[in-house]
Design a protein around this motif. Sequence first.
Motif, PDB file in Angstrom:
ATOM      1  N   MET A  21       4.031  -9.799   3.327  1.00 18.33           N
ATOM      2  CA  MET A  21       5.114  -9.531   2.379  1.00 18.33           C
ATOM      3  C   MET A  21       6.414  -9.188   3.109  1.00 18.33           C
ATOM      4  N   SER A  22       6.294  -8.481   4.234  1.00 18.16           N
ATOM      5  CA  SER A  22       7.476  -8.085   5.014  1.00 18.16           C
ATOM      6  C   SER A  22       8.198  -9.283   5.614  1.00 18.16           C
ATOM      7  N   LYS A  23       7.490 -10.380   5.818  1.00 16.45           N
ATOM      8  CA  LYS A  23       8.113 -11.597   6.337  1.00 16.45           C
ATOM      9  C   LYS A  23       9.004 -12.250   5.287  1.00 16.45           C
ATOM     10  N   ILE A  24       8.680 -12.037   4.020  1.00 13.96           N
ATOM     11  CA  ILE A  24       9.364 -12.714   2.922  1.00 13.96           C
ATOM     12  C   ILE A  24      10.377 -11.816   2.228  1.00 13.96           C
ATOM     13  N   HIS A  25      10.025 -10.534   2.063  1.00 15.65           N
ATOM     14  CA  HIS A  25      10.842  -9.603   1.286  1.00 15.65           C
ATOM     15  C   HIS A  25      11.312  -8.430   2.131  1.00 15.65           C
ATOM     16  N   GLU A  26      12.427  -7.863   1.715  1.00 15.18           N
ATOM     17  CA  GLU A  26      12.880  -6.604   2.302  1.00 15.18           C
ATOM     18  C   GLU A  26      12.182  -5.488   1.524  1.00 15.18           C
ATOM     19  N   ILE A  27      11.310  -4.765   2.205  1.00 16.53           N
ATOM     20  CA  ILE A  27      10.530  -3.710   1.568  1.00 16.53           C
ATOM     21  C   ILE A  27      11.176  -2.366   1.868  1.00 16.53           C
ATOM     22  N   SER A  28      11.470  -1.608   0.813  1.00 14.03           N
ATOM     23  CA  SER A  28      12.113  -0.310   1.009  1.00 14.03           C
ATOM     24  C   SER A  28      11.118   0.842   1.023  1.00 14.03           C
ATOM     25  N   GLN A  38     -13.331   3.943  -8.418  1.00 14.35           N
ATOM     26  CA  GLN A  38     -13.495   3.481  -9.802  1.00 14.35           C
ATOM     27  C   GLN A  38     -12.995   2.055  -9.991  1.00 14.35           C
ATOM     28  N   GLN A  39     -11.973   1.666  -9.230  1.00 20.97           N
ATOM     29  CA  GLN A  39     -11.446   0.303  -9.312  1.00 20.97           C
ATOM     30  C   GLN A  39     -12.152  -0.613  -8.311  1.00 20.97           C
ATOM     31  N   ASN A  40     -12.961  -0.017  -7.420  1.00 25.99           N
ATOM     32  CA  ASN A  40     -13.688  -0.765  -6.387  1.00 25.99           C
ATOM     33  C   ASN A  40     -12.717  -1.581  -5.535  1.00 25.99           C
ATOM     34  N   ALA A  41     -11.630  -0.906  -5.073  1.00 28.13           N
ATOM     35  CA  ALA A  41     -10.587  -1.622  -4.335  1.00 28.13           C
ATOM     36  C   ALA A  41      -9.780  -0.686  -3.455  1.00 28.13           C
ATOM     37  N   GLU A  42      -9.136  -1.280  -2.437  1.00 24.68           N
ATOM     38  CA  GLU A  42      -8.101  -0.601  -1.674  1.00 24.68           C
ATOM     39  C   GLU A  42      -6.780  -1.051  -2.265  1.00 24.68           C
ATOM     40  N   LEU A  43      -5.840  -0.113  -2.379  1.00 25.06           N
ATOM     41  CA  LEU A  43      -4.595  -0.397  -3.073  1.00 25.06           C
ATOM     42  C   LEU A  43      -3.397   0.161  -2.321  1.00 25.06           C
ATOM     43  N   CYS A  44      -2.262  -0.499  -2.493  1.00 25.97           N
ATOM     44  CA  CYS A  44      -1.014  -0.044  -1.902  1.00 25.97           C
ATOM     45  C   CYS A  44       0.126  -0.573  -2.761  1.00 25.97           C
ATOM     46  N   MET A  45       1.154   0.243  -2.977  1.00 19.83           N
ATOM     47  CA  MET A  45       2.304  -0.184  -3.762  1.00 19.83           C
ATOM     48  C   MET A  45       3.484  -0.400  -2.826  1.00 19.83           C
ATOM     49  N   LEU A  46       4.105  -1.567  -2.937  1.00 21.02           N
ATOM     50  CA  LEU A  46       5.315  -1.877  -2.187  1.00 21.02           C
ATOM     51  C   LEU A  46       6.480  -1.901  -3.170  1.00 21.02           C
ATOM     52  N   THR A  47       7.590  -1.296  -2.777  1.00 22.26           N
ATOM     53  CA  THR A  47       8.803  -1.401  -3.573  1.00 22.26           C
ATOM     54  C   THR A  47       9.800  -2.206  -2.756  1.00 22.26           C
ATOM     55  N   LEU A  48      10.252  -3.299  -3.344  1.00 24.52           N
ATOM     56  CA  LEU A  48      11.210  -4.161  -2.665  1.00 24.52           C
ATOM     57  C   LEU A  48      12.610  -3.566  -2.769  1.00 24.52           C
ATOM     58  N   ALA A  49      13.508  -4.056  -1.938  1.00 26.40           N
ATOM     59  CA  ALA A  49      14.880  -3.543  -1.906  1.00 26.40           C
ATOM     60  C   ALA A  49      15.563  -3.630  -3.269  1.00 26.40           C
ATOM     61  N   ASP A  50      15.189  -4.628  -4.093  1.00 30.92           N
ATOM     62  CA  ASP A  50      15.807  -4.768  -5.419  1.00 30.92           C
ATOM     63  C   ASP A  50      15.125  -3.918  -6.492  1.00 30.92           C
ATOM     64  N   GLY A  51      14.097  -3.136  -6.091  1.00 34.55           N
ATOM     65  CA  GLY A  51      13.423  -2.243  -7.030  1.00 34.55           C
ATOM     66  C   GLY A  51      12.136  -2.789  -7.630  1.00 34.55           C
ATOM     67  N   VAL A  52      11.830  -4.066  -7.411  1.00 32.51           N
ATOM     68  CA  VAL A  52      10.600  -4.650  -7.935  1.00 32.51           C
ATOM     69  C   VAL A  52       9.398  -4.048  -7.198  1.00 32.51           C
ATOM     70  N   ASN A  53       8.334  -3.753  -7.939  1.00 30.79           N
ATOM     71  CA  ASN A  53       7.103  -3.216  -7.353  1.00 30.79           C
ATOM     72  C   ASN A  53       6.046  -4.307  -7.248  1.00 30.79           C
ATOM     73  N   ILE A  54       5.362  -4.332  -6.094  1.00 29.99           N
ATOM     74  CA  ILE A  54       4.239  -5.236  -5.884  1.00 29.99           C
ATOM     75  C   ILE A  54       3.058  -4.384  -5.440  1.00 29.99           C
ATOM     76  N   GLU A  55       1.950  -4.486  -6.175  1.00 24.66           N
ATOM     77  CA  GLU A  55       0.730  -3.782  -5.819  1.00 24.66           C
ATOM     78  C   GLU A  55      -0.156  -4.745  -5.043  1.00 24.66           C
ATOM     79  N   LEU A  56      -0.575  -4.326  -3.850  1.00 21.41           N
ATOM     80  CA  LEU A  56      -1.539  -5.104  -3.077  1.00 21.41           C
ATOM     81  C   LEU A  56      -2.931  -4.574  -3.369  1.00 21.41           C
ATOM     82  N   ILE A  57      -3.866  -5.481  -3.604  1.00 15.91           N
ATOM     83  CA  ILE A  57      -5.240  -5.121  -3.940  1.00 15.91           C
ATOM     84  C   ILE A  57      -6.171  -5.871  -3.006  1.00 15.91           C
TER      85      ILE A  57
END
Length: 127
Positions: A21-28, A38-57
């Motif tokens: 994601m860092s190759k494509i977007h500016e992550i703030s 409970q979700q049976n997953a590893e998770l991380c939230m990225l917030t891009l420079a424009d404020g959009v949130n992307i959750e990695l699962i």
Amino acid sequence: MMKFHHVGVACRDINEGIAEMSKIHEISVVSKIVKDEQQNAELCMLTLADGVNIELIAGKQVEGFVKKGITYYHLCYEVENINTEIERLEKEGAYLLSAPKPAILFDNREVAFLHVSYGIIELLSLA
């Protein structure tokens, strides 16, 4: 009313996902990586420079998607009353995939997953 919150993206490995994601977007902001049993997953939230949130699962929950090369997983919407919204969406033909349960990435706010006409959506309770 449903308010857009984030896009969920499936990946094989969270750290690799962040690097890609860092190759494509500016992550703030990169949240802490959490293991949600409970979700049976590893998770991380990225917030891009424009404020959009992307959750990695990563993990069992998205393994099948990743094996098929599918990375788009879901759109998430915040809702005031998760149960009322589930009922409304089911009346419109949605199918409940995962009943409401606390999500560690969102400070134990409840989340539920539904299949709707355009794919999978996650509902995130405001409280």
